[in-house]
Design an enzyme around this catalytic site. Structure first.
Site, PDB file in Angstrom:
ATOM      1  N   PHE A  15       0.826  -1.220   0.000  1.00 32.79           N
ATOM      2  CA  PHE A  15       0.000   0.000   0.000  1.00 32.79           C
ATOM      3  C   PHE A  15       0.864   1.276   0.000  1.00 32.79           C
ATOM      4  O   PHE A  15       0.873   2.059  -0.962  1.00 32.79           O
ATOM      5  CB  PHE A  15      -0.942  -0.058   1.213  1.00 32.79           C
ATOM      6  CG  PHE A  15      -1.572   1.241   1.602  1.00 32.79           C
ATOM      7  CD1 PHE A  15      -2.128   2.095   0.654  1.00 32.79           C
ATOM      8  CD2 PHE A  15      -1.652   1.606   2.951  1.00 32.79           C
ATOM      9  CE1 PHE A  15      -2.729   3.295   1.038  1.00 32.79           C
ATOM     10  CE2 PHE A  15      -2.245   2.794   3.337  1.00 32.79           C
ATOM     11  CZ  PHE A  15      -2.772   3.649   2.381  1.00 32.79           C
ATOM     12  N   TYR A  81      10.202  -0.102   3.445  1.00 32.65           N
ATOM     13  CA  TYR A  81       8.776  -0.228   3.781  1.00 32.65           C
ATOM     14  C   TYR A  81       8.353  -1.669   4.067  1.00 32.65           C
ATOM     15  O   TYR A  81       7.334  -1.882   4.719  1.00 32.65           O
ATOM     16  CB  TYR A  81       7.898   0.248   2.611  1.00 32.65           C
ATOM     17  CG  TYR A  81       7.856   1.729   2.381  1.00 32.65           C
ATOM     18  CD1 TYR A  81       6.920   2.540   3.026  1.00 32.65           C
ATOM     19  CD2 TYR A  81       8.746   2.338   1.506  1.00 32.65           C
ATOM     20  CE1 TYR A  81       6.875   3.898   2.814  1.00 32.65           C
ATOM     21  CE2 TYR A  81       8.710   3.704   1.271  1.00 32.65           C
ATOM     22  CZ  TYR A  81       7.775   4.486   1.929  1.00 32.65           C
ATOM     23  OH  TYR A  81       7.749   5.834   1.714  1.00 32.65           O
ATOM     24  N   THR A 124       6.066   2.894  12.578  1.00 34.76           N
ATOM     25  CA  THR A 124       4.679   3.208  12.925  1.00 34.76           C
ATOM     26  C   THR A 124       4.570   3.873  14.294  1.00 34.76           C
ATOM     27  O   THR A 124       5.426   3.644  15.163  1.00 34.76           O
ATOM     28  CB  THR A 124       3.862   1.896  12.921  1.00 34.76           C
ATOM     29  OG1 THR A 124       2.593   2.128  13.516  1.00 34.76           O
ATOM     30  CG2 THR A 124       4.546   0.797  13.736  1.00 34.76           C
ATOM     31  N   ASP A 125       3.499   4.632  14.494  1.00 33.76           N
ATOM     32  CA  ASP A 125       3.251   5.218  15.821  1.00 33.76           C
ATOM     33  C   ASP A 125       2.867   4.154  16.848  1.00 33.76           C
ATOM     34  O   ASP A 125       2.879   4.406  18.053  1.00 33.76           O
ATOM     35  CB  ASP A 125       2.168   6.313  15.746  1.00 33.76           C
ATOM     36  CG  ASP A 125       0.831   5.833  15.188  1.00 33.76           C
ATOM     37  OD1 ASP A 125       0.702   4.636  14.836  1.00 33.76           O
ATOM     38  OD2 ASP A 125      -0.094   6.665  15.094  1.00 33.76           O
ATOM     39  N   GLU A 126       2.533   2.932  16.369  1.00 37.25           N
ATOM     40  CA  GLU A 126       2.097   1.885  17.299  1.00 37.25           C
ATOM     41  C   GLU A 126       3.200   1.423  18.231  1.00 37.25           C
ATOM     42  O   GLU A 126       2.940   0.746  19.228  1.00 37.25           O
ATOM     43  CB  GLU A 126       1.543   0.682  16.530  1.00 37.25           C
ATOM     44  CG  GLU A 126       0.313   1.035  15.739  1.00 37.25           C
ATOM     45  CD  GLU A 126      -0.443  -0.183  15.249  1.00 37.25           C
ATOM     46  OE1 GLU A 126      -0.175  -1.296  15.727  1.00 37.25           O
ATOM     47  OE2 GLU A 126      -1.303  -0.003  14.385  1.00 37.25           O
ATOM     48  N   TYR A 151       2.505  -7.460  16.003  1.00 37.18           N
ATOM     49  CA  TYR A 151       2.933  -6.566  14.918  1.00 37.18           C
ATOM     50  C   TYR A 151       3.749  -5.403  15.466  1.00 37.18           C
ATOM     51  O   TYR A 151       4.886  -5.164  15.050  1.00 37.18           O
ATOM     52  CB  TYR A 151       1.709  -6.032  14.147  1.00 37.18           C
ATOM     53  CG  TYR A 151       2.030  -4.789  13.334  1.00 37.18           C
ATOM     54  CD1 TYR A 151       2.897  -4.853  12.243  1.00 37.18           C
ATOM     55  CD2 TYR A 151       1.501  -3.541  13.687  1.00 37.18           C
ATOM     56  CE1 TYR A 151       3.221  -3.703  11.510  1.00 37.18           C
ATOM     57  CE2 TYR A 151       1.811  -2.398  12.959  1.00 37.18           C
ATOM     58  CZ  TYR A 151       2.680  -2.488  11.880  1.00 37.18           C
ATOM     59  OH  TYR A 151       3.005  -1.353  11.169  1.00 37.18           O
ATOM     60  N   LYS A 155       7.769  -4.263  15.036  1.00 38.05           N
ATOM     61  CA  LYS A 155       8.181  -2.964  14.463  1.00 38.05           C
ATOM     62  C   LYS A 155       9.066  -2.222  15.467  1.00 38.05           C
ATOM     63  O   LYS A 155      10.077  -1.624  15.093  1.00 38.05           O
ATOM     64  CB  LYS A 155       6.961  -2.108  14.099  1.00 38.05           C
ATOM     65  CG  LYS A 155       6.172  -2.593  12.910  1.00 38.05           C
ATOM     66  CD  LYS A 155       6.957  -2.641  11.610  1.00 38.05           C
ATOM     67  CE  LYS A 155       7.326  -1.271  11.079  1.00 38.05           C
ATOM     68  NZ  LYS A 155       7.954  -1.355   9.724  1.00 38.05           N
ATOM     69  N   ARG A 194     -11.894  -2.024   3.800  1.00 38.69           N
ATOM     70  CA  ARG A 194     -12.827  -3.127   4.091  1.00 38.69           C
ATOM     71  C   ARG A 194     -14.262  -2.611   4.120  1.00 38.69           C
ATOM     72  O   ARG A 194     -15.166  -3.225   3.540  1.00 38.69           O
ATOM     73  CB  ARG A 194     -12.482  -3.783   5.444  1.00 38.69           C
ATOM     74  CG  ARG A 194     -13.395  -4.966   5.717  1.00 38.69           C
ATOM     75  CD  ARG A 194     -13.152  -5.648   7.047  1.00 38.69           C
ATOM     76  NE  ARG A 194     -13.996  -6.842   7.128  1.00 38.69           N
ATOM     77  CZ  ARG A 194     -14.423  -7.390   8.255  1.00 38.69           C
ATOM     78  NH1 ARG A 194     -14.067  -6.887   9.412  1.00 38.69           N
ATOM     79  NH2 ARG A 194     -15.198  -8.454   8.233  1.00 38.69           N
ATOM     80  N   LYS A 206     -18.311  -3.446   9.524  1.00 33.86           N
ATOM     81  CA  LYS A 206     -18.086  -4.156  10.793  1.00 33.86           C
ATOM     82  C   LYS A 206     -17.195  -3.313  11.698  1.00 33.86           C
ATOM     83  O   LYS A 206     -16.030  -3.059  11.369  1.00 33.86           O
ATOM     84  CB  LYS A 206     -17.372  -5.497  10.544  1.00 33.86           C
ATOM     85  CG  LYS A 206     -18.002  -6.357   9.451  1.00 33.86           C
ATOM     86  CD  LYS A 206     -19.277  -7.017   9.920  1.00 33.86           C
ATOM     87  CE  LYS A 206     -19.901  -7.859   8.834  1.00 33.86           C
ATOM     88  NZ  LYS A 206     -21.338  -7.632   8.686  1.00 33.86           N
TER      89      LYS A 206
END
Ligand code: NAD
Ligand code: DAU
Length: 335
Positions: A15, A81, A124-126, A151, A155, A194, A206
């Site tokens: 992506f 990436y 990522t900010d995660e 995940y 990272k 989605r 959902k």
């Protein structure tokens, strides 16, 4: 603005990587080689139409040391990436996340240090964990690491490897941690595509749990311009947070999608929540804006979302082949 470089872009069929490649070809004179394994998330259709004199595709694994060494040796800079990127998948089968996110990153930085190659690590900010819904704080470069999922922990591990390689081996690296991206070419397993493709198919969106979780949305093009800015002007060894002040809760996003697509705003279902589901992410990108002069172009989330809905309506041939298998997997998980 930029001198001409040979870029090695890992994960360029995914992506954000494919959006970056299109952005680089349109806005610079760089040459791009994409290295991508074409997992379920990689799609060559996302790279269609690029000029062959400035673009080359190599199918391969970032954990393949011999291939990586050969490609890094030819490059002026690596933009990394490639990753296993989906939290839900990491909760059901974590192993590929360790192989790609940890061992793959290790393989790349070993090659970059051998060849003295400039390296930019996409993260990522995660890695910072989550914030309370009523907390006025946002993540900064000083926020301690506290990842929640397989995940985000892989990272975080890959970020720490890059930092250690800078300190111990003088790796010429920068790191960026970005918030949730939206835009064209995003896999239909992810939240926004989605729900858009569900509505196209006459299926109700959902929402996990109550839908109160907040994500800080940024258009993929703004992520690309930030990465190019860091590649051009970033200081070696530094981390830059990338965000566009786009906080929205999931319920509001679903309602916006339904409204934009001509459906009643309440035509969605609540499904079982994600285990360990992070409540809120929010980025303070002051350092990137003040020190490197970057700013986002897409400040209107509703307009960006409407353009993304239009893209999925017009590009059904791109996403249709993945849709049934993705929904079958979610169904097994009650989501
Ligand atoms: P994606 O899942 O859409 O794409 C990942 C790409 O990497 C795919 O093309 C896949 O084939 C490739 N890949 C996976 N394993 C590989 C391997 N071992 N060797 C070579 N290629 C491999 O992911 P995305 O959403 O585009 O995310 C790209 C990067 O940006 C990731 O590092 C992710 O952590 C980071 N990021 C994503 C977001 C987001 O909102 N999606 C936000 C911040 C950071
Ligand atoms: O913050 C950056 C991260 O954003 C990236 O590092 C990840 O690679 C990327 O996948 C994304 O992670 P999220 O877990 O936030 O994204 P996802 O699209 O999976 O989910 C967004 C929110 O929507 C999250 O709160 C879970 C929720 N959700 C998701 C799906 C797929 C739903 O409510 N329903 C759904 O069907």
């Amino acid at each position: 603005r930029f001198t001409c470089m040979k870029l090695l872009v890992t994960g360029g069929a995914g992506f954000i990587g494919s959006n970056f490649v299109h952005y680089v070809i349109a806005n610079t004179s760089h040459h791009v080689t994409v290295l991508d394994k074409l997992t379920y998330a990689g799609n060559l259709e996302s790279l269609k139409g690029l000029p062959s004199e400035r673009f080359r595709f190599v199918k391969g694994d970032i954990a393949d040391a011999a291939l990586v060494d050969e490609l890094v040796a030819e490059a002026d800079a690596v933009v990394h990436y490639a990753a296993e990127s989906h939290n839900d998948n990491s909760l059901h089968d974590p192993r590929p996340f360790l192989d790609t996110n940890i061992i793959g990153t290790y393989t790349l930085i070993e090659a970059a240090r051998r060849h003295g190659t400039r390296f930019h690590h996409i993260s990522t900010d995660e890695v910072y964990g989550d914030l309370e819904l009523d907390d006025p704080a946002r993540f900064t470069e000083q926020t301690p690491y506290n990842p929640s999922s397989p995940y985000s922990s892989t990272k975080a591990g890959s970020d720490l490897l890059v930092r250690a390689w800078v300190r111990s081996f003088g790796l010429q690296a920068t790191i960026s941690n970005c918030s949730n991206n939206y835009g064209p070419y995003q896999h239909v397993e992810k939240f926004i595509p989605r729900q858009i493709t569900n509505v196209i198919d006459g299926v109700r969106p959902k929402l996990y749990g109550k839908g109160e979780n907040v994500r800080d949305w940024i258009h993929a093009n703004d992520h690309s311009s930030a990465v190019l800015t860091i590649l051009d002007k970033g200081e070696i060894g530094e981390t830059y947070l990338i965000g566009a002040d786009g906080e929205q809760n999931n319920k509001d996003v679903v309602e916006l999608i339904l409204e934009e697509m001509g459906q009643p705003r309440d035509a969605y279902d609540h499904v079982v929540d994600r285990p360990g589901h992070d409540l809120r992410y929010a980025i303070d990108s002051t350092k990137l804006r003040n020190e490197l002069g970057w700013k986002p172009e897409y400040s209107d989330f509703e307009a960006g979302l409407a353009a993304t809905i239009a893209w999925y309506r017009e590009n059904e041939g791109w996403w249709r082949p993945q849709k049934a298998a993705t929904e079958a997997k979610y169904k097994e998980q009650g989501q």
